[in-house]
Write a protein that holds these residues in place. Structure first.
Motif, PDB file in Angstrom:
ATOM      1  N   GLN A  15       0.828  -1.191   0.000  1.00 36.13           N
ATOM      2  CA  GLN A  15       0.000   0.000   0.000  1.00 36.13           C
ATOM      3  C   GLN A  15       0.871   1.253   0.000  1.00 36.13           C
ATOM      4  OE1 GLN A  15      -3.305  -0.153   2.494  1.00 36.13           O
ATOM      5  NE2 GLN A  15      -3.878   1.971   2.203  1.00 36.13           N
ATOM      6  N   ILE A  16       0.454   2.238  -0.777  1.00 34.83           N
ATOM      7  CA  ILE A  16       1.174   3.507  -0.851  1.00 34.83           C
ATOM      8  C   ILE A  16       1.058   4.220   0.493  1.00 34.83           C
ATOM      9  CG2 ILE A  16       1.170   5.798  -1.911  1.00 34.83           C
ATOM     10  CD1 ILE A  16       0.291   4.431  -4.507  1.00 34.83           C
ATOM     11  N   LYS A  17       2.184   4.722   0.951  1.00 32.73           N
ATOM     12  CA  LYS A  17       2.209   5.493   2.195  1.00 32.73           C
ATOM     13  C   LYS A  17       2.693   6.892   1.874  1.00 32.73           C
ATOM     14  CE  LYS A  17       3.418   1.546   5.088  1.00 32.73           C
ATOM     15  NZ  LYS A  17       4.444   0.981   5.987  1.00 32.73           N
ATOM     16  N   PRO A 100       5.291   3.067  -7.337  1.00 36.15           N
ATOM     17  CA  PRO A 100       6.159   2.545  -8.404  1.00 36.15           C
ATOM     18  C   PRO A 100       6.963   3.676  -9.052  1.00 36.15           C
ATOM     19  CG  PRO A 100       3.946   1.637  -8.599  1.00 36.15           C
ATOM     20  CD  PRO A 100       3.893   2.696  -7.531  1.00 36.15           C
ATOM     21  N   GLU A 101       8.196   3.392  -9.405  1.00 38.57           N
ATOM     22  CA  GLU A 101       9.121   4.403  -9.934  1.00 38.57           C
ATOM     23  C   GLU A 101       8.520   5.203 -11.089  1.00 38.57           C
ATOM     24  OE1 GLU A 101      12.324   6.743  -9.824  1.00 38.57           O
ATOM     25  OE2 GLU A 101      12.056   5.068  -8.440  1.00 38.57           O
ATOM     26  N   GLU A 102       7.825   4.507 -12.007  1.00 37.36           N
ATOM     27  CA  GLU A 102       7.259   5.202 -13.174  1.00 37.36           C
ATOM     28  C   GLU A 102       6.085   6.115 -12.803  1.00 37.36           C
ATOM     29  OE1 GLU A 102       5.086   1.313 -12.771  1.00 37.36           O
ATOM     30  OE2 GLU A 102       7.198   1.872 -12.753  1.00 37.36           O
ATOM     31  N   HIS A 105       6.973  10.497 -10.277  1.00 36.08           N
ATOM     32  CA  HIS A 105       6.984  11.898 -10.720  1.00 36.08           C
ATOM     33  C   HIS A 105       5.576  12.485 -10.799  1.00 36.08           C
ATOM     34  CE1 HIS A 105       7.686  15.290 -13.592  1.00 36.08           C
ATOM     35  NE2 HIS A 105       8.634  15.514 -12.698  1.00 36.08           N
ATOM     36  N   PRO A 106       4.625  11.833 -11.478  1.00 36.19           N
ATOM     37  CA  PRO A 106       3.274  12.408 -11.481  1.00 36.19           C
ATOM     38  C   PRO A 106       2.652  12.474 -10.083  1.00 36.19           C
ATOM     39  CG  PRO A 106       3.329  10.365 -12.775  1.00 36.19           C
ATOM     40  CD  PRO A 106       4.731  10.675 -12.364  1.00 36.19           C
ATOM     41  N   PHE A 107       2.964  11.504  -9.232  1.00 38.09           N
ATOM     42  CA  PHE A 107       2.446  11.515  -7.859  1.00 38.09           C
ATOM     43  C   PHE A 107       2.928  12.770  -7.130  1.00 38.09           C
ATOM     44  CE2 PHE A 107       2.491  10.484  -3.357  1.00 38.09           C
ATOM     45  CZ  PHE A 107       1.265   9.866  -3.176  1.00 38.09           C
TER      46      PHE A 107
END
Length: 166
Positions: A15-17, A100-102, A105-107
């Motif tokens: 899960q994204i933190k 995820p690395e890709e 940047h947008p995150f």
């Protein structure tokens, strides 16, 4: 009959933190040009807002600094006389994991500014009010559109550069 299938569907991504560690004003400038000039008559403000975003990795693991740079210019409709100029650099430090690395940047360039927006919006409102003008309540900013426009601008820039020929 709710059997779980084994295979690709059972593999879960962590899960994204994301945590906001701090937010702060890096730089702030407000110039009340109208008061300096002492202009009289009716004033009808025409406000333009430009927003630039920047993000960089910090030395601590999983920490990123995101900076929103706003330039807000107000001119008098009709005469085009400058009324005020507000420049604000507002930064946030975020702890981000499991993106995820890709998608990082947008995150950083979309989600983080969305979180920061209400805070720098309040600063803009307070500064314009304290500067002698009606409080400027900025409309919501479409950070997705800003991100897409910047990507398109960079791609166009790459295409305009002459390619090396052998």
């Amino acid at each position: 009959m709710a059997e779980q299938e084994n295979g690709a569907t059972s593999a879960e991504q962590p899960q994204i933190k994301m945590h906001v560690l701090t937010q702060f004003v890096r730089d702030l400038s407000f110039e009340n040009i109208l008061a300096q000039r002492g202009t009289g008559g009716e004033v009808q403000p025409d406000v333009t807002v430009s927003v630039n975003l920047d993000a960089k990795k910090r030395s601590a693991e999983h920490q990123y600094e995101v900076i929103a740079k706003l330039k807000i210019n107000s001119k008098n409709k009709g005469t085009e006389d400058d009324l005020f100029l507000l420049e604000l650099e507002y930064a946030g430090v975020f702890h981000v994991e499991n993106v995820p690395e890709e998608q990082l940047h947008p995150f950083l360039m979309i989600e983080c500014p969305r979180i920061m927006f209400p805070f720098f919006r309040r600063i803009v409102s307070d500064v314009t009010r304290d500067g002698g003008f009606p409080p400027l309540n900025m409309e919501n900013i479409d950070f997705v559109a800003i991100y897409r426009n910047e990507i398109a601008r960079r791609q166009a820039e790459k295409q305009d550069q002459p390619s090396g020929t052998a």
